[in-house]
Design a protein around this motif. Sequence first.
Motif, short mmCIF file in Angstrom:
data_model
loop_
_atom_site.label_atom_id
_atom_site.label_comp_id
_atom_site.label_asym_id
_atom_site.label_seq_id
_atom_site.Cartn_x
_atom_site.Cartn_y
_atom_site.Cartn_z
N THR A 78 41.46 36.62 44.53
CA THR A 78 42.21 36.95 43.32
C THR A 78 41.56 36.35 42.08
O THR A 78 41.62 36.93 40.98
N SER A 79 40.91 35.19 42.24
CA SER A 79 40.25 34.56 41.09
C SER A 79 39.14 35.43 40.52
O SER A 79 38.79 35.31 39.33
N PHE A 80 38.59 36.34 41.34
CA PHE A 80 37.51 37.21 40.85
C PHE A 80 38.00 38.19 39.79
O PHE A 80 37.20 38.70 39.00
N LEU A 81 39.31 38.46 39.76
CA LEU A 81 39.85 39.43 38.81
C LEU A 81 39.57 38.98 37.37
O LEU A 81 39.39 39.82 36.49
N GLY A 82 39.56 37.67 37.14
CA GLY A 82 39.30 37.16 35.80
C GLY A 82 38.00 36.41 35.66
O GLY A 82 37.74 35.81 34.61
N ASP A 83 37.18 36.41 36.71
CA ASP A 83 35.95 35.63 36.68
C ASP A 83 34.80 36.45 37.28
O ASP A 83 34.46 36.31 38.45
N PRO A 84 34.19 37.31 36.46
CA PRO A 84 33.11 38.16 37.00
C PRO A 84 31.89 37.38 37.48
O PRO A 84 31.17 37.84 38.35
N ALA A 144 42.46 48.88 52.59
CA ALA A 144 43.90 48.69 52.36
C ALA A 144 44.19 47.91 51.09
O ALA A 144 45.28 48.04 50.53
N VAL A 145 43.22 47.08 50.63
CA VAL A 145 43.42 46.37 49.38
C VAL A 145 42.53 46.93 48.27
O VAL A 145 42.22 46.27 47.28
N GLY A 146 42.13 48.20 48.42
CA GLY A 146 41.41 48.88 47.36
C GLY A 146 39.96 48.51 47.22
O GLY A 146 39.37 48.70 46.14
N LEU A 147 39.36 48.01 48.30
CA LEU A 147 37.95 47.62 48.26
C LEU A 147 37.11 48.49 49.19
O LEU A 147 37.58 48.93 50.24
N MET A 245 35.95 46.25 43.09
CA MET A 245 36.60 45.00 42.71
C MET A 245 37.16 45.05 41.30
O MET A 245 38.06 44.26 40.95
N GLN A 246 36.65 45.94 40.48
CA GLN A 246 37.07 46.04 39.08
C GLN A 246 38.13 47.11 38.85
O GLN A 246 38.54 47.35 37.72
N SER A 247 38.60 47.72 39.92
CA SER A 247 39.55 48.82 39.78
C SER A 247 40.98 48.30 39.62
O SER A 247 41.35 47.24 40.12
N ARG A 251 43.35 45.52 41.93
CA ARG A 251 44.13 44.44 41.32
C ARG A 251 45.59 44.50 41.76
O ARG A 251 46.17 43.49 42.17
N GLU A 252 46.18 45.68 41.68
CA GLU A 252 47.59 45.83 42.02
C GLU A 252 47.85 45.52 43.49
O GLU A 252 48.81 44.81 43.84
N ARG A 253 47.01 46.03 44.37
CA ARG A 253 47.23 45.82 45.80
C ARG A 253 46.97 44.36 46.19
O ARG A 253 47.68 43.80 47.03
N LEU A 254 45.95 43.76 45.61
CA LEU A 254 45.64 42.37 45.93
C LEU A 254 46.76 41.45 45.47
O LEU A 254 47.19 40.55 46.21
N GLU A 255 47.25 41.63 44.24
CA GLU A 255 48.31 40.77 43.73
C GLU A 255 49.60 40.96 44.53
O GLU A 255 50.32 39.98 44.79
N ALA A 256 49.89 42.19 44.93
CA ALA A 256 51.08 42.44 45.75
C ALA A 256 50.96 41.76 47.11
O ALA A 256 51.92 41.17 47.62
N LEU A 257 49.77 41.82 47.70
CA LEU A 257 49.55 41.18 48.99
C LEU A 257 49.68 39.68 48.88
O LEU A 257 50.31 39.03 49.73
N ARG A 258 49.12 39.10 47.84
CA ARG A 258 49.22 37.65 47.66
C ARG A 258 50.67 37.23 47.46
O ARG A 258 51.12 36.23 48.01
#
Length: 264
Positions: A78-84, A144-147, A245-247, A251-258
């Motif tokens: 999840t940290s990758f969402l804001g840290d390219p 399943a998590v959009g990757l 990873m930039q989609s 983001r939505e699926r990963l945050e929901a899973l977390r």
Amino acid sequence: MAEGLRYDLPDEVRVRCDGPVRTVVLNRPDEFNAVDVNLHRGLATVWRQLAADTEARVVILTGAGRAFSAGGDLDWITSFLGDPVARDESIREGAQIIEEMLRFPLPVIAAVNGPAVGLGASVAVLCDVVLMSERGHLADPHVAVGLVAGDGGAAFWPLLTPILRSREYLYTGDRIDAATAVQLGLATRVVPPDDLLEEAQRLALRLAAQPTEALRSTKRVVNMYLSQALAGPMQAGFAAEVVSMQSTEHRERLEALRDRTKSR
């Protein structure tokens, strides 16, 4: 161990020495050996250190506790969402893990003691012999998590098992139990849980007694096929994974899973 050689690894990756056998332990048992930044870095750097250990002849790779590896640590991913920068470094290290394993000269036995998910499944299947506990399973839930399943599954599984069989598991992320993994060609054989490490050690000692250069050269020739076949798909897979990873969907699926995981 060779005189003067010390393994320089994070605590999340440990190496046990037993005569000619080196046992590499993925060591985050409380997190089911989910891959975080330190474990990822350890997996990327351990292979050259093992190759430099002149007394080593065979490697066993296993997980501490009840899992082999539960895949990527959700907080780290999840940290990758804001840290390219961290995202791109993880991709570089992911490619390094696969490249180092393919060129590693010694036989590697995976002792899959529990779930091997995502990168955990890729690392297990890259080993020369895959012994699976009856309690183990493989899964690649990237889609399943959009990757894109770029760090091994999409590129590697079709080399080992019929494409029509691997597609369903890659597209759905469904679990592959130990017996099915053997049937598909993603594992060598199933072992009772209590016998897994003993059987891995027994096989390791048998391989360690084989003529060293004949065994190494045989592995090198076999891995030539894998390296040549993987060159294009792996490069394309990692590039596609970076894009996914930039989609927004990822983001939505990963945050929901977390969020679901933390609420349990």
